[in-house]
Design an enzyme around this catalytic site. Structure first.
Site, PDB file in Angstrom:
ATOM      1  N   GLU A 171      -6.332  -4.294   1.671  1.00  0.00           N
ATOM      2  CA  GLU A 171      -6.568  -4.343   3.104  1.00  0.00           C
ATOM      3  C   GLU A 171      -8.043  -4.026   3.339  1.00  0.00           C
ATOM      4  OE1 GLU A 171      -2.557  -3.502   5.383  1.00  0.00           O
ATOM      5  OE2 GLU A 171      -3.190  -1.683   4.346  1.00  0.00           O
TER       6      GLU A 171
ATOM      7  N   CYS B 239      -1.888   8.902   2.393  1.00  0.00           N
ATOM      8  CA  CYS B 239      -1.476   8.450   1.069  1.00  0.00           C
ATOM      9  C   CYS B 239      -2.581   8.586   0.020  1.00  0.00           C
ATOM     10  CB  CYS B 239      -1.003   7.003   1.141  1.00  0.00           C
ATOM     11  SG  CYS B 239      -2.154   5.907   1.987  1.00  0.00           S
TER      12      CYS B 239
ATOM     13  N   GLU C 134       0.893  -1.164   0.000  1.00  0.00           N
ATOM     14  CA  GLU C 134       0.000   0.000   0.000  1.00  0.00           C
ATOM     15  C   GLU C 134       0.925   1.206   0.000  1.00  0.00           C
ATOM     16  OE1 GLU C 134      -1.530   3.142   0.681  1.00  0.00           O
ATOM     17  OE2 GLU C 134      -1.835   2.534   2.769  1.00  0.00           O
TER      18      GLU C 134
END
Length: 485
Positions: free
Chosen positions: A459, A279, A245
């Site tokens: 996730e 992010c 990620e």
């Protein structure tokens, strides 16, 4: 923050930490010191995790679920204390960390609910023979966390791993080492076997040891693209499964038919959570030209009103950036944007709170940039700070092409009242998530992950079970063997 000193000492076999200097970003003073784990400590952690895995994996899913539910209950009851510690650990406002802690216990509770449902498939074959599949754990998994959501990322990685019967060795960011230790203590209190969730402290060298270890079956990493590439390369040498990620430079598309009030709130949520250190932030805000003046007027007014200061105060909405180098990096992006022709409508400067105890903290005023172009550094590169770049567009086709013209693909967003357009844009966005008429919401039931250089794997959601388990096929012959020889 100035009176808080957090130390993490050895805790049974679940915590192996000895000195990394961690600073409190709000005051610029030492928060705690821990020695990075070397080869000996990493070996001990993985051996401890493997021993725990052998016990945990033999438990029924419902047995694992009961332990995980107890951990979720403890976190829920102690949410205020953990949130305060997370604020000191990270620098974000207490308002945000309370949400982070709630998401964490919800994540553990959600995967506890799935632990007892893991099952295979029965396949009937000719002549009464049959086959079946078994969903089995991987073994010892490694989680490598980031500084922006320390406790939450530890929960996001550990909950699905443990639900599937795995053990996990978790390395938090060396800038936020504290709250992963708290999670380890809670798991221990809830009844997990010693070593099932091990915390190892350290930086790149410790991470390298973890990625190369032959008993590690999987590595799940959250962080930068550059580091993600290294994790992938190291893990590939052992043919380990990897979830990455990574970074993002996500587009937020605001059409003229939007509900402007919601679009402005969405843009703020897309840029200024966790001091902009997220992010999936929608930092490229494309606004249809006809409503650009109204949007800018309102978003600048709201941005100027953001309360920056002591993150432990309920009224604060933005705390300190994680470190002095990060603050300097973000301010450098703002200066570069001005040199390239962008106009600073507000913020973009170091901020000194009125409280004298916070004068050494790494604060800055949230920034809105106008007159931006797609070829500017501030539009192309991930800043990881409270900087919103606003760009005009004219047509849907044009803005989709511009939005997708990036190597990243973590998230995207669209604000419009036209439901057909909303789904049309969502389909065409080259990103792992597309928010429609909202931004930066992360329910645990929904998968999260990227396209392109923003990574792969997921996730959250049911699908993550597939990333922490493996499928075995068993073929059963009920008759005689056909012999060709």
């Amino acid at each position: 923050c100035s009176n808080s000193l957090i130390t993490a000492t050895g805790y049974s076999r679940n915590i192996l930490s000895h000195t990394v200097i961690c600073l409190c970003s709000c005051v610029g003073r030492v928060l705690c010191q821990m020695v990075p784990c070397g080869a000996e400590e990493v070996e001990e952690a993985i051996e401890s995790a493997h021993a725990a895995y052998l016990k945990w994996s033999k438990m029924a899913g419902m047995e694992r679920a009961r332990v995980m539910l107890e951990a979720a209950r403890i976190i829920r009851e102690r949410r205020e204390k953990i949130a305060k510690l997370e604020t000191i650990n990270n620098g974000k406002s207490i308002t945000e960390t309370l949400v982070d802690i709630d998401i964490s216990w919800q994540t553990i509770e959600y995967y506890a609910g799935l632990a007892g449902t893991l099952a295979g498939q029965h396949v009937q074959l000719p002549g009464g023979s049959f086959a079946y599949t078994r969903r089995e754990p991987l073994g010892v998994c490694v989680g490598i966390g980031a500084f922006n959501y320390p406790f939450q990322i530890a929960a996001w990685k550990s909950a699905p791993a443990m639900a599937c019967g795995n053990a996990i060795v978790f390395k938090p960011s060396p800038m936020t080492p504290v709250t992963a230790v708290v999670l380890a203590e809670i798991y221990k209190e809830a009844g997990v076997p010693d070593g099932l969730f091990c915390v190892v402290q350290g930086g790149a060298d410790t991470g390298t040891l973890l990625c190369h270890h032959p008993k590690v079956a999987k590595v799940s990493f959250t962080g930068s693209v550059a580091t993600g590439k290294k994790v992938m390369e190291m893990s590939a040498k052992g043919v380990k499964q990897v979830t990455l990620e990574l970074g993002g430079k996500s587009p937020l598309l605001i059409f003229k038919d939007c509900e402007l009030e919601n679009a402005v709130k969405g843009a703020l949520m897309a840029n200024f959570l966790t001091q902009g250190q997220v992010c999936c932030n929608g930092t490229r805000v494309y606004v249809q030209r006809e409503i650009m003046p109204q949007f800018l007027e309102e978003v600048v007014k709201r941005t100027k009103a953001i309360s920056v200061g002591d993150p432990l105060l309920d009224g604060t909405r933005m705390g300190a950036l994680i470190s002095k180098p990060q603050l300097e990096k973000v301010l450098g992006f703002v200066n570069q944007a001005k040199k390239e022709g962008a106009k600073v409508l507000c913020g973009g400067e170091p901020f000194v709170p009125s409280d004298p105890k916070l004068k050494g903290g790494y604060f800055m005023s949230p920034c809105v940039l106008d007159n931006c172009r797609d070829d500017m550094t501030c539009v192309k590169e991930e800043i990881f700070g409270p900087v919103m770049s606003v760009l005009p567009f004219d047509t849907e086709e044009e803005v989709i092409q511009r939005a997708n013209n990036t190597t990243f693909g973590l998230a995207s967003g669209v604000f419009t009242r036209d439901i057909s357009r909303a789904h049309r844009v969502a389909e065409k966005m080259e990103a792992g998530t597309c928010f429609i008429n909202n931004y930066n919401i992360s329910p645990v039931e929904v998968p999260f992950g990227g396209y392109k250089m923003s990574g792969f794997g997921r996730e959250n959601g049911q699908v993550t079970i597939e990333y922490y388990s493996q499928l075995k096929t068993v073929v059963v012959e009920m008759g005689d063997v056909d012999n060709y020889f």
